[in-house]
Design a protein around this motif. Structure first.
Motif, short mmCIF file in Angstrom:
data_model
loop_
_atom_site.label_atom_id
_atom_site.label_comp_id
_atom_site.label_asym_id
_atom_site.label_seq_id
_atom_site.Cartn_x
_atom_site.Cartn_y
_atom_site.Cartn_z
N HIS A 247 20.35 56.42 55.13
CA HIS A 247 21.25 57.09 53.84
C HIS A 247 22.24 58.17 54.27
O HIS A 247 23.14 58.35 53.88
CB HIS A 247 20.29 57.46 52.99
N TYR A 302 16.36 47.57 52.39
CA TYR A 302 17.66 48.03 52.51
C TYR A 302 18.23 47.07 53.56
O TYR A 302 19.41 46.78 53.35
CB TYR A 302 17.35 49.45 53.63
N LYS A 306 21.70 45.07 52.66
CA LYS A 306 22.99 45.16 53.72
C LYS A 306 23.44 43.64 54.07
O LYS A 306 24.52 43.26 54.12
CB LYS A 306 22.69 45.83 54.88
N SER A 388 10.28 46.89 41.39
CA SER A 388 11.24 46.63 42.88
C SER A 388 11.19 45.17 43.09
O SER A 388 12.20 44.79 43.40
CB SER A 388 10.90 47.43 43.89
N THR B 34 13.40 50.79 38.51
CA THR B 34 12.50 50.38 39.58
C THR B 34 11.71 51.68 39.88
O THR B 34 10.66 51.54 40.56
CB THR B 34 13.39 50.11 40.46
N ASP B 37 7.99 52.14 39.60
CA ASP B 37 7.13 51.90 40.54
C ASP B 37 6.53 52.80 41.19
O ASP B 37 5.21 52.97 41.34
CB ASP B 37 7.78 50.97 41.52
N PRO B 63 14.95 57.61 47.92
CA PRO B 63 16.65 57.84 47.92
C PRO B 63 17.06 56.65 48.27
O PRO B 63 16.30 55.43 48.43
CB PRO B 63 16.61 58.57 49.37
N THR B 64 18.16 56.43 47.70
CA THR B 64 19.02 55.21 47.68
C THR B 64 20.09 55.53 48.60
O THR B 64 20.19 56.76 48.87
CB THR B 64 19.42 54.45 46.49
N GLU B 65 20.96 54.86 49.04
CA GLU B 65 22.09 55.10 49.75
C GLU B 65 23.00 56.18 49.09
O GLU B 65 23.54 57.08 49.25
CB GLU B 65 23.10 53.71 49.98
N ASP B 66 23.05 55.88 47.62
CA ASP B 66 24.19 56.74 46.84
C ASP B 66 23.22 57.82 45.95
O ASP B 66 23.90 58.61 45.55
CB ASP B 66 24.77 55.95 45.72
N SER B 86 23.63 61.38 45.83
CA SER B 86 23.17 61.77 47.29
C SER B 86 24.14 62.71 48.05
O SER B 86 23.84 63.61 48.47
CB SER B 86 22.98 60.50 48.15
#
Lengths: 1180, 139
Positions: A247, A302, A306, A388, B34, B37, B63-66, B86
């Protein structure tokens, strides 16, 4: 290592060698050294005698070299021998060695770190390079790593990491360092992490040369961290750090504005994820992996993400396959991957191979993508992260949809939708539902699609265009006129329109049969456009009315407005069903006994919607998730009554639809279902809740008569209101009421009277005129035609004639000895008016039975009569009391003798002919009775007067009659008394005796009837005595007198007229003043007779021997009284007992007019006794 | 500062959710949903250990990418979720905590309102303005 034979040898050569060595060490600046002296025991033995401890070899060496640092010389004795001494020396040596080594390292590392820190401090100077510094600090890390101090080594790398991160952040903030320039250069290689080598020298070289890209630096750094962490047995930290790193890198590349081929970063991330996962798998066993899925699943997801974006980017997802542009891009991306590293060439599952394969063809991509996705879903499911998992599933569904495989997508979408709906997330619900609609459309699931479309068309989260689109979808389907046999598609109404309110007109929701009842529905259409409905139907369940017969009465319905049922607004999509748990609907139940509705058998609370509340929520699918279940099985009930309304157009928002409701049959009607038909589509509301009911009832005609005023007065015409409730009966022309009088209650024939007709809501509808025909017993009232369930009201004038004989209380003996039978008369409790109940029976046209009606009248007057005497002259007084609340005019009072005896004359002494009798007041009238010849024994008189209400202007006088009877009017005896003071006194004195002279004179010859009185029975006894004399008994009593001697005595009166008898009684006045004469009572004395006891008369009782002046008729015949010597008469009961033992003489009082007392009101002056000073004051 | 702030009821439906860029609203909804969860996972994990002295703040959920998603759960199991960008690296843990504290206080005020029906979506203006103050000013 130098063998030393003895001290000499040491001195000769070894010492010099050692000096040279020390010099060398000093030359190199090293202070880390130690001298080990190995002693062997045989050598020791040899020198034992001649070597002094001071001069031993060790001492010498110590002396020579270790002047300051005594601990630099260690003795190791007999290292090869297994003796305790040797052991000890070894351990001492090792300890020393370790300490010294540590000291040395600490010193050296401290110096190194010092240098490093100095270098770091220069980082703001120009020319400073991170890469150089990196190498320096990494060296330290290497040292630690070699020393197995992985923790410390890791720390070095973490510091580097943090430093670099800080620089990047500073760069982002505008504080760029020169050396960062090299990292900003475009990235040409995205080979991903390589964790298999402990040190990736290739990248390290790149860093050393300052040519590494950001990704390379990061990769190398992480690779080192990973290696150390695995050494530290912390593989799960690797995964966590890996995700952070990935990330972070994405962010940093963005921050540094590094130009990169589109998708390259995705490749890098994908490869890195897989590489980390492989690395972890390589160092953990399966069980460990499974237990720690929560750490790895992020990476899986992830990677999946991707790969998906790569797939979309490279055109591997569409049905047609990649375009040339996308193919070019793929080639570029693959080029950036470089060659596969040597370590993984032979591995079949390397990330590199995977990516390459996935990007190579559509099928391979699908395979890899599905594999990854399913792995991620499974992992999420395994650790309970259902949301999720559903999100991944949903993206999988999107993929399937892109691939044109809606069947696969549907279940994923349904899962996700169910989750969102059950948790009430409206936006995701809308979004997923939209996808669902698309999917269902492709699948051709018409019903489901229409249902979803209906939901979406009413979804406020969508734009108006979208909603209209979905609405149109429904309408287009509805318009497809297929063959009419086709089953119509039934959908739930709740998303098409909401039933908001239901209103009954009239509001009571209870009508009699045949009346028009309307139901107004308020439907809120959720559709964005107007929807023309072919038909709107409500099914009605008819339940034959059980009503009162079953004994259960429902509690009052809780309605805020009468006749209006409000339906709770369930906002379908916004509110989660979990929050909208049906609330308890409680109702009171009263179980009354069927026989007597006033007694309560039981009462309790009942929950009306147990089926909703008690339903197991997990097992049964919620009705709010129509996409999860087949559409509600809505079958309109067969044979049920339907309310129909055709061609309704539902506009967006509230619509009002009015139904006319059938009300022919009696019973309870329940609205059950609602159904809107649009072409081929039916929207059905399967249950209307809360319960909506209306009732149709029927009523029997009822007739009531009630007084217009609060009291009906007898004797005067009074008005009574007749109310006829027609119920189900229609009064036709010619129908008449037949009133039959049982008692004498005439209906005054005002030949016509107005009548008013009201409808069931008490509104005046019509007026009409009644015709009344009346014969003496029967009155016929012809009724105007009246519709059913109306009320006809009119007034009747009734008159109750006052009965002329006085109404007596019950059980009182009349003159003829009969019990007076008038049980329906009683006294009014408030004003003592005598009441008369009058009954009549009414024959009604609707019934074969006649209706009894009873009215109560009150007699406004009360009359009393009394006989007054003055010597021989007689007067009759009549007192007329007005007991009512009304004032009356009275006139024409008259007293007549019934038999019209010619010798009798009644002369009125009344002056006024016309009088006003106010309420509660009395009028007295007096007549002088004169007669010429013999006075009749019995006078039957009638008092009559005319009266009219004073309040009425038109004075219609009504007669009032009062009959009474007077007996034995003639005065037989006159009593004259005289009080004489004691001799020589002028006046009486209190306390002193005085004389009472009483003379009783016979005024009239004893009549025949007088003889008859006692004669017939007394004859036997009286014959022996003087025939013409009557025995009288006198009694003197007075409250202010004391009788001296006998107060009573017997007097025998001769039978001839004017016979006189004088009696002297001694009295003493008790007080001074004008004292009234003492009472003198005269009784008829009847000597004891043998058969007197046989005629006891319990009814006649002489009370206390008092002569009563009241008009109580006394029966002379067979009247018995007991005589006591004291002159008092006891009660009959005791007398009767005595008389059985001994025949007792009887006393009989005279009737009021027979004895005239001349001195009735006389007074005598009594002076106080002279010597008496007692002053008596009576204060009242 | 936050880009999305959500208040989620005990039954996991949103009482309040607001995000900054309108076009990403759906994505935030998915993200917040989400994140539940992880919230549940953390609650149950903590619940076993020490139910009494549980800290309300759950820290970084994931965390996510953004974005970074932070969570906090009240004693009545109402969840607060803050999503931060982020790229916004200046955001410290302490600031997040204070944001949660402010959020919690404001939420308590809403609950104290006698006209508020517990379980309804929050429509309080005061709450709204407080949330706005915590959000990144819309770009």
């Amino acid at each position: 290592m130098t063998p030393i034979e003895d001290t000499e040898v040491y001195k000769a050569s070894v010492r010099d060698n050692m000096m040279r060595w020390q010099g060398n060490l000093r030359l190199h600046g090293s202070a880390d050294w130690v001298i080990v002296v190995v002693e062997t025991s045989d050598a020791k033995k040899k020198n034992k005698t001649n070597i002094l401890p001071r001069s031993s070899l060790v001492d010498k060496i110590r002396n020579d070299f270790c002047n300051k640092q005594n601990d630099r010389c260690v003795v190791l004795s007999d290292p090869l021998k297994n003796s305790s001494r040797s052991q000890e020396s070894w351990s001492a040596f090792l300890l020393k060695l370790r300490t010294l080594l540590l000291m040395s390292f600490t010193q050296n590392l401290g110096r190194f770190e010092e240098d490093m820190r100095t270098l770091r401090e220069k980082r703001n100077q120009p020319g400073w390079s991170f890469c150089d510094y990196f190498m320096v600090q990494e060296e330290l890390a290497f040292v630690f790593e070699m020393l197995q101090q992985f923790e410390d080594a890791l720390l070095q790398y973490d510091e580097l990491d943090a430093l670099f991160t800080q620089y990047v952040l500073n760069f982002g903030a505008g504080d760029g360092a020169n050396w960062l320039g090299s990292f900003c250069s475009p990235v040409k290689s995205w080979t991903g992490l390589l964790l298999r080598r402990p040190i990736d020298m290739e990248k390290r070289d790149g860093i050393q040369r300052g040519q590494a890209s950001l990704l390379e630096l990061r990769s190398y750094l992480f690779c080192r961290q990973c290696t150390l962490l695995i050494f530290l047995q912390r593989p799960w930290e690797v995964t966590q750090r890996a995700l952070e790193l990935l990330h972070n890198c994405v962010q940093e590349l963005c921050l540094l504005e590094v130009s990169m081929l589109e998708g390259a970063l995705d490749c890098w991330v994908f490869l890195s994820c897989l590489e980390v996962l492989h690395r972890i798998e390589g160092c953990c066993d399966q069980a460990q992996l499974e237990a720690n899925v929560s750490h790895t699943v992020g990476l899986w997801a992830y990677a999946t993400d991707k790969l998906k974006s790569l797939g979309y980017m490279c055109g591997l997802v569409s049905e047609r396959g990649p375009l040339s542009l996308e193919l070019n891009r793929t080639v570029d991306l693959l080029a950036g991957l470089g060659d596969e590293k040597a370590e993984t060439v032979h591995s079949l599952q390397s990330p590199y191979k995977k990516l390459k394969e996935a990007l190579s063809s559509v099928e391979a991509f699908e395979r890899h993508y599905l594999e990854l996705s399913h792995a991620a879903v499974e992992m999420y499911t395994a650790i309970g992260r259902m949301r999720s998992a559903r999100l991944v599933g949903k993206s999988l569904a999107e993929f399937y949809m892109r691939k044109g495989d809606p069947e696969q997508a549907e279940s994923f979408l349904q899962n996700a939708l169910g989750s969102y709906v059950s948790e009430g997330w409206s936006l995701p619900v809308t979004h997923t539902r939209k996808q669902m609609a698309e999917c269902q459309k492709l699948l051709g699931k018409t019903e489901n699609y229409l249902q979803t479309s209906a939901l979406l068309a009413g979804d406020a989260n969508l734009t108006n265009e979208e909603r209209i689109h979905f609405c149109q979808e429904i309408l287009t389907f509805a318009d497809q006129s297929t063959d009419s046999k086709a089953q119509k598609v039934a959908l739930s109404m709740s998303y098409f329109a909401q039933l908001k309110q239901l209103q009954f007109r009239p509001a009571t929701a209870t009508v009699h049969s045949g009346t028009a009842l309307q139901v107004e529905l308020c439907l809120r259409s959720l559709m964005p456009v107007a929807v023309p409905l072919e038909q709107l139907a409500a099914s009605v369940h008819f339940n034959l009315e059980q009503g009162e017969t079953n004994g259960k009465t429902r509690g009052p319905q809780r309605r805020p407005y009468p006749g209006t049922v409000l339906f709770p607004l369930g906002n379908s999509s916004a509110m989660p069903p979990s929050a909208a748990v049906p609330s308890l609907e409680l109702e009171e139940i009263q179980d009354r006994s069927p026989s007597d509705p006033r007694t309560l058998n039981s009462t309790g609370m009942v929950c009306k919607n147990t089926h909703l509340v008690m339903r197991r929520r997990d097992s049964s699918p919620s009705p709010d998730t129509p996409n999860l279940v087949s559409p509600v099985p809505v079958v309109m009930e067969d044979g049920a009554k339907m309310l129909m309304s055709g061609d309704v157009t539902l506009l967006p928002g509230n619509n009002s639809i009015v139904f006319s409701v059938p009300s022919q049959e009696l019973g309870t009607y329940t609205l059950r279902q609602l159904c809107a038909t649009v072409g081929q589509v039916q929207f059905v509301l399967p249950h209307i809740s809360p319960l909506v009911q209306y009732e149709v009832y029927s009523q029997e005609p009822q007739l009531t008569v009630e007084p217009l005023t609060d009291q009906l007065l007898a004797g005067l015409p009074q008005r009574a209101k007749v109310r006829l409730q027609t119920g189900h009966y229609t009064v036709k022309k010619g129908d008449a009421l037949q009133l039959t009088n049982i008692d004498s209650i005439p209906i005054l024939t005002s030949s016509s009277c107005p009548a008013t007709i009201f409808n069931s809501t008490a509104e005046r509808v019509d007026e009409s005129v009644l015709f009344i025909q009346s014969s003496d017993k029967v009155t016929s009232i012809s009724l105007p035609p009246t519709p059913p369930y109306h009320t006809l009201e009119f007034q009747l004038e009734v008159l109750c004639v006052i009965p002329s004989d006085p109404v007596r209380p019950e059980n009182q003996r009349l003159t003829n000895g009969e019990i007076h039978h008038r049980p329906r008369s009683y006294s009014h409790p408030d004003n003592h008016m005598t009441a008369i109940n009058q009954r009549m029976s009414v024959d009604c046209p609707w019934s074969i039975y006649s209706t009894p009606i009873s009215l109560t009248f009150y007699i406004p007057f009360k009359a009393k009569h009394s006989l007054l005497s003055a010597g021989n002259r007689k007067y009759i007084q009549v007192c007329l009391q007005n007991v009512s609340d009304v004032n009356f005019h009275l006139m024409d009072q008259r007293l007549t003798e019934k038999h019209h005896e010619s010798s009798l004359e009644l002369q009125s002494l009344n002056t006024k002919a016309h009088q006003l009798v106010c309420s509660k007041q009395s009028v007295y009238c007096v007549w002088d009775v004169r007669w010429k010849e013999n006075m009749p024994v019995c006078l039957q008189c009638v008092f009559s007067a005319s009266f009219s209400s004073a309040s009425e202007e038109v004075s219609a006088f009504k007669p009032y009659h009062y009959e009474f009877q007077l007996e034995r009017v003639t005065t037989l005896y006159s009593v004259r008394a005289e009080i004489m003071p004691a001799a020589g006194q002028q006046n009486c004195h209190s306390g002193s005796l005085c004389g009472l002279e009483m003379s009783i004179t016979r005024l009239a010859e004893p009549d025949d009837d007088e003889e008859d009185d006692g004669g017939t029975e007394e004859k036997g006894q009286t014959e022996t005595e003087e025939v013409c004399s009557t025995k009288l008994m006198y009694e003197v009593a007075g409250s202010s007198w004391v009788v001296y001697g006998r107060s009573s005595g017997l007097v025998s009166m001769p039978a001839d007229a004017n016979a006189n008898h004088r009696v002297q009684v001694e009295l003493m006045p008790l007080f001074a003043g004008h004292l009234p004469f003492p009472d003198i009572k005269v009784f008829k004395y009847l000597p004891p007779s043998a058969n007197s006891a046989s005629q006891p008369d319990t009814d006649s009782c002489v009370e206390n021997g008092m002569l009563s002046l009241i008009d109580r008729p006394l029966d002379d015949q067979g009247d018995t009284a007991s005589f006591c010597s004291q002159g008092s008469v006891h009660s009959v009961g005791s007398g009767e007992q005595q008389s059985r033992v001994l025949p007792m003489p009887r006393l009989e009082p005279f009737s009021p007019g027979q004895v005239f007392n001349h001195s009735q009101g006389c007074q005598v002056l009594v002076l106080p006794s002279t010597d008496d000073c007692v002053l008596e004051i009576n204060a009242t | 500062m936050a880009v999305c702030i959500a208040v989620i009821a005990k039954e996991n439906y949103p009482l309040y959710i607001r995000s900054v860029p309108i076009q990403n609203e759906l994505k935030f909804h998915y993200t917040v949903h989400t994140s539940l969860d992880v919230v549940e996972e953390k609650i149950s994990a903590v619940g076993k250990a020490m139910a009494d002295q549980r800290e309300l703040y759950l820290g970084l959920l994931y965390p996510t990418e953004d974005y970074k998603v932070y969570g906090c759960v009240t004693n009545s199991k109402v969840k607060f979720v803050i999503v931060a960008d982020s790229s916004n690296t200046s955001l410290r843990d302490n600031e997040i905590r204070s944001m949660f504290r402010k959020l919690h206080n404001s939420f308590t005020d809403v609950m104290c309102n006698p006209f508020y029906n517990p379980g309804d979506t929050i429509q309080s203006k005061a709450f709204d303005s407080m949330v706005s103050a915590m959000m990144v000013q819309a770009s």
